[in-house]
Design a protein around this motif. Structure first.
Motif, PDB file in Angstrom:
ATOM      1  N   SER A 127       0.905  -1.097  -0.059  1.00 54.50           N
ATOM      2  CA  SER A 127       0.042   0.015   0.116  1.00 54.50           C
ATOM      3  C   SER A 127       0.907   1.204  -0.096  1.00 54.50           C
ATOM      4  N   GLY A 128       2.064   1.089   0.429  1.00 53.08           N
ATOM      5  CA  GLY A 128       3.132   2.250   0.150  1.00 53.08           C
ATOM      6  C   GLY A 128       3.373   2.821   1.479  1.00 53.08           C
ATOM      7  N   ARG A 129       2.912   2.167   2.768  1.00 53.48           N
ATOM      8  CA  ARG A 129       3.411   2.423   4.225  1.00 53.48           C
ATOM      9  C   ARG A 129       4.661   2.040   4.317  1.00 53.48           C
ATOM     10  N   TRP A 130       5.429   2.940   5.097  1.00 50.02           N
ATOM     11  CA  TRP A 130       6.820   2.646   5.401  1.00 50.02           C
ATOM     12  C   TRP A 130       6.957   1.749   6.624  1.00 50.02           C
ATOM     13  N   LEU A 131       7.635   0.851   6.655  1.00 50.53           N
ATOM     14  CA  LEU A 131       7.736  -0.011   7.625  1.00 50.53           C
ATOM     15  C   LEU A 131       8.918   0.182   8.301  1.00 50.53           C
ATOM     16  N   MET A 132      10.000   0.588   7.613  1.00 50.46           N
ATOM     17  CA  MET A 132      11.380   0.969   7.914  1.00 50.46           C
ATOM     18  C   MET A 132      11.890   1.818   7.287  1.00 50.46           C
ATOM     19  N   ARG A 133      12.929   3.011   7.671  1.00 45.28           N
ATOM     20  CA  ARG A 133      13.496   3.688   6.774  1.00 45.28           C
ATOM     21  C   ARG A 133      15.306   3.523   6.890  1.00 45.28           C
ATOM     22  N   THR A 134      15.881   3.667   5.877  1.00 40.62           N
ATOM     23  CA  THR A 134      17.226   3.515   5.991  1.00 40.62           C
ATOM     24  C   THR A 134      17.904   4.835   5.816  1.00 40.62           C
ATOM     25  N   SER A 174      14.739   5.264  -2.822  1.00 40.22           N
ATOM     26  CA  SER A 174      15.147   3.685  -2.926  1.00 40.22           C
ATOM     27  C   SER A 174      14.171   2.978  -1.924  1.00 40.22           C
ATOM     28  N   HIS A 175      13.813   1.902  -2.495  1.00 43.86           N
ATOM     29  CA  HIS A 175      12.768   1.065  -1.769  1.00 43.86           C
ATOM     30  C   HIS A 175      12.721  -0.446  -1.730  1.00 43.86           C
ATOM     31  N   GLU A 176      12.471  -1.178  -0.962  1.00 40.23           N
ATOM     32  CA  GLU A 176      12.096  -2.569  -1.215  1.00 40.23           C
ATOM     33  C   GLU A 176      10.691  -2.782  -0.636  1.00 40.23           C
ATOM     34  N   THR A 177       9.805  -3.495  -1.248  1.00 41.30           N
ATOM     35  CA  THR A 177       8.481  -3.613  -0.806  1.00 41.30           C
ATOM     36  C   THR A 177       8.128  -5.220  -0.775  1.00 41.30           C
ATOM     37  N   TRP A 178       7.695  -5.426   0.599  1.00 36.35           N
ATOM     38  CA  TRP A 178       7.376  -6.777   0.747  1.00 36.35           C
ATOM     39  C   TRP A 178       5.700  -7.020   0.749  1.00 36.35           C
ATOM     40  N   ARG A 205      -0.785 -15.114   6.519  1.00 40.20           N
ATOM     41  CA  ARG A 205      -1.179 -13.802   6.691  1.00 40.20           C
ATOM     42  C   ARG A 205      -0.722 -13.587   8.226  1.00 40.20           C
ATOM     43  N   PRO A 206      -1.215 -14.274   9.056  1.00 40.46           N
ATOM     44  CA  PRO A 206      -0.598 -14.001  10.528  1.00 40.46           C
ATOM     45  C   PRO A 206       0.887 -13.813  10.635  1.00 40.46           C
ATOM     46  N   GLY A 207       1.486 -14.359   9.796  1.00 44.32           N
ATOM     47  CA  GLY A 207       3.007 -14.294   9.816  1.00 44.32           C
ATOM     48  C   GLY A 207       3.446 -13.344   9.317  1.00 44.32           C
ATOM     49  N   ILE A 208       2.669 -12.627   8.325  1.00 44.30           N
ATOM     50  CA  ILE A 208       3.097 -11.406   7.558  1.00 44.30           C
ATOM     51  C   ILE A 208       2.747 -10.205   8.655  1.00 44.30           C
ATOM     52  N   LEU A 209       1.603 -10.421   9.302  1.00 47.58           N
ATOM     53  CA  LEU A 209       1.434  -9.311  10.331  1.00 47.58           C
ATOM     54  C   LEU A 209       2.564  -9.244  11.322  1.00 47.58           C
ATOM     55  N   LEU A 210       2.990 -10.538  11.835  1.00 43.33           N
ATOM     56  CA  LEU A 210       4.034 -10.344  12.905  1.00 43.33           C
ATOM     57  C   LEU A 210       5.353  -9.913  12.252  1.00 43.33           C
ATOM     58  N   ARG A 211       5.403 -10.282  11.112  1.00 40.71           N
ATOM     59  CA  ARG A 211       6.772  -9.806  10.448  1.00 40.71           C
ATOM     60  C   ARG A 211       6.700  -8.376  10.286  1.00 40.71           C
ATOM     61  N   ASN A 212       5.884  -7.656   9.825  1.00 39.95           N
ATOM     62  CA  ASN A 212       5.700  -6.148   9.512  1.00 39.95           C
ATOM     63  C   ASN A 212       5.939  -5.693  10.705  1.00 39.95           C
ATOM     64  N   ALA A 213       4.875  -6.118  11.868  1.00 40.05           N
ATOM     65  CA  ALA A 213       5.028  -5.387  13.103  1.00 40.05           C
ATOM     66  C   ALA A 213       6.559  -5.346  13.804  1.00 40.05           C
ATOM     67  N   THR A 214       7.055  -6.402  13.791  1.00 48.32           N
ATOM     68  CA  THR A 214       8.329  -6.552  14.224  1.00 48.32           C
ATOM     69  C   THR A 214       9.394  -5.504  13.671  1.00 48.32           C
ATOM     70  N   VAL A 215       9.163  -5.459  12.197  1.00 47.54           N
ATOM     71  CA  VAL A 215      10.116  -4.624  11.220  1.00 47.54           C
ATOM     72  C   VAL A 215      10.024  -3.129  12.072  1.00 47.54           C
ATOM     73  N   ALA A 216       8.633  -2.978  12.171  1.00 44.23           N
ATOM     74  CA  ALA A 216       8.367  -1.479  12.385  1.00 44.23           C
ATOM     75  C   ALA A 216       8.913  -1.321  13.751  1.00 44.23           C
ATOM     76  N   VAL A 217       8.882  -2.184  14.611  1.00 48.56           N
ATOM     77  CA  VAL A 217       9.412  -1.991  15.905  1.00 48.56           C
ATOM     78  C   VAL A 217      10.798  -1.854  16.049  1.00 48.56           C
ATOM     79  N   VAL A 218      11.528  -2.551  15.194  1.00 51.06           N
ATOM     80  CA  VAL A 218      12.969  -2.292  14.973  1.00 51.06           C
ATOM     81  C   VAL A 218      13.329  -0.999  14.317  1.00 51.06           C
ATOM     82  N   SER A 219      12.280  -0.507  13.375  1.00 47.65           N
ATOM     83  CA  SER A 219      12.820   0.679  12.804  1.00 47.65           C
ATOM     84  C   SER A 219      12.703   1.852  13.865  1.00 47.65           C
TER      85      SER A 219
END
Length: 403
Positions: free
Chosen positions: A81-88, A199-203, A353-367
């Motif tokens: 959707s374009g939402r940023w999960l993490m900035r580099t 520059s971006h990567e989208t998962w 889908r549950p795994g993706i939600l957990l993955r994205n949430a973890t990435v956002a916390v790390v960010s």
């Protein structure tokens, strides 16, 4: 051994040419045998991390490549959707690893490497086969390589002939070779008028997309998706990209729209799951994908081939190469990085889908903890330094903004 030692490099890709240049600088007479009719690499970009740029410093090319490449600036990881999960951050990478991550077309690097070799050193349309690996304990028994023009003898043969390496099969016929990684990739390098983006990567779900600007104004984009091995689009691969990614955030639809069907390259991904027993046998050394093919999910395949080449040259004294030391130097490192790349591929290609939600949430916390926490995953990879000092300057290659 001959007064001027001879090396034959089978394969004219990044690893093979880097090895040829490095050996030439150490006093070897080098012949590169490339099966294709010209040194025309796959029309795609390559990311070079600080580790491989330092390896290129050893052969005097690091600074030139830094100047020719686009430094990956501020960007990051997004959802479809374009939402940023993490900035580099370019500055954070430079501070942590002593240099940038850069992107350029593979052809640029191939051309710069080939230009460092003597005229006639590279032979194209030269299919090669290892006919005798030689005997390092017998001065009178060099390795032998068959070519369309006859047999070549050498004190060192470098197998840099890619993931389906014939040299590897000759050395280790009992090894199972590469396996399918479960996904396929698409790549394009094209101009996209009016496109402005970071520059971006989208998962997504079982799919990823990456977009990066090149310094010449073109865009390098890549995509990957879970697919059966050997699959192809029923019409053309550009249409397949529309089906898979056409409703993702900009600039992805704009990139696809700017591509012609013939611009899109598709390749299945394979990797060597079971490590080879060694990266050498007798007078022959393997490097790059021939030795340790890995998924592209860490962006380290070409980087590790360049590392291999420089380390091999450092272990290849004109009086006699120490190939056992080369294996000891390279096998543990590349095995660990290859396994990590497989793990990241599982994360990238997650479909639950549950795994993706957990993955994205973890990435956002790390960010939220800052780029340093994310960059820790490249500790031990991007901070590598070659064992020999560089010919180019050894200054820290950092700056606040990309060139």
């Amino acid at each position: 051994m001959a007064q001027v030692p001879r090396a034959v490099v089978v394969g004219g890709g990044l690893g093979g040419l880097t090895a040829a240049v490095a050996l030439h600088r150490r006093g070897w007479r080098v012949t590169v045998l490339e099966r294709a009719r010209a040194l025309e690499p796959v029309g795609a970009g390559i990311s070079l991390a600080p580790n491989s740029l330092r390896a290129l410093d050893v052969i005097g090319l690091g600074d030139e490549i830094r100047e020719l490449a686009a430094w990956q600036g501020d960007g990051g990881l997004r959802t479809p959707s374009g939402r940023w999960l993490m900035r580099t951050s370019t500055a954070a990478m430079g501070e942590r690893f002593g240099g940038p991550l850069v992107v350029l077309h593979r052809a640029t690097l191939i051309d710069k490497l080939a230009a460092q070799l003597p005229e006639g050193a590279v032979r194209t349309a030269a299919a090669a086969s290892l006919t005798d690996p030689g005997d390092p304990g017998d001065v009178g028994r060099p390795a032998r390589v068959g070519t369309p023009d006859g047999e070549l003898e050498a004190e060192l043969v470098v197998g840099a002939d890619g993931i389906h390496s014939a040299v590897r099969r000759t050395l280790f016929p009992e090894h199972g070779g590469p396996v399918y990684s479960g996904f396929t990739t698409w790549r394009v390098v094209i101009p996209v008028p009016g496109a402005a983006f970071a520059s971006h990567e989208t998962w997504g779900r079982g799919r990823i997309w990456g977009t990066h600007p090149l310094k010449d104004g073109r865009i390098y984009a890549y995509a990957a998706a879970i697919a059966p091995a050997g699959g192809r689009a029923p019409d053309d691969e550009r249409a397949e990209l529309v089906r898979l990614f056409g409703d993702w955030h900009e600039p992805i639809p704009a990139v696809i729209a700017a591509a012609r069907p013939e611009d899109v390259l598709r390749h299945d991904v394979h990797h060597i799951a079971e490590p080879l027993p060694a990266f050498h046998r007798c007078r022959v050394a393997l490097l790059g994908d021939a030795a340790h093919a890995m998924p592209p999910t860490l962006g380290q395949g070409g980087n590790q081939a360049i590392e291999d080449a420089v380390v091999l040259s450092g272990r290849s004294d004109p009086e006699g190469p120490d190939l056992a030391a080369y294996t000891a130097d390279r096998k543990p490192r590349t095995t660990a990085i290859g396994r990590k790349a497989v793990g990241v591929a599982r994360l990238n290609m997650m479909r639950s889908r549950p795994g993706i939600l957990l993955r994205n949430a973890t990435v956002a916390v790390v960010s939220k903890a800052g780029p340093g926490l994310f960059l820790r995953s490249f500790d031990g990879i991007a901070d590598w330094r070659p064992p020999q000092p560089p010919y180019a300057s050894d200054r820290a290659h950092t700056r606040e903004t990309p060139a």
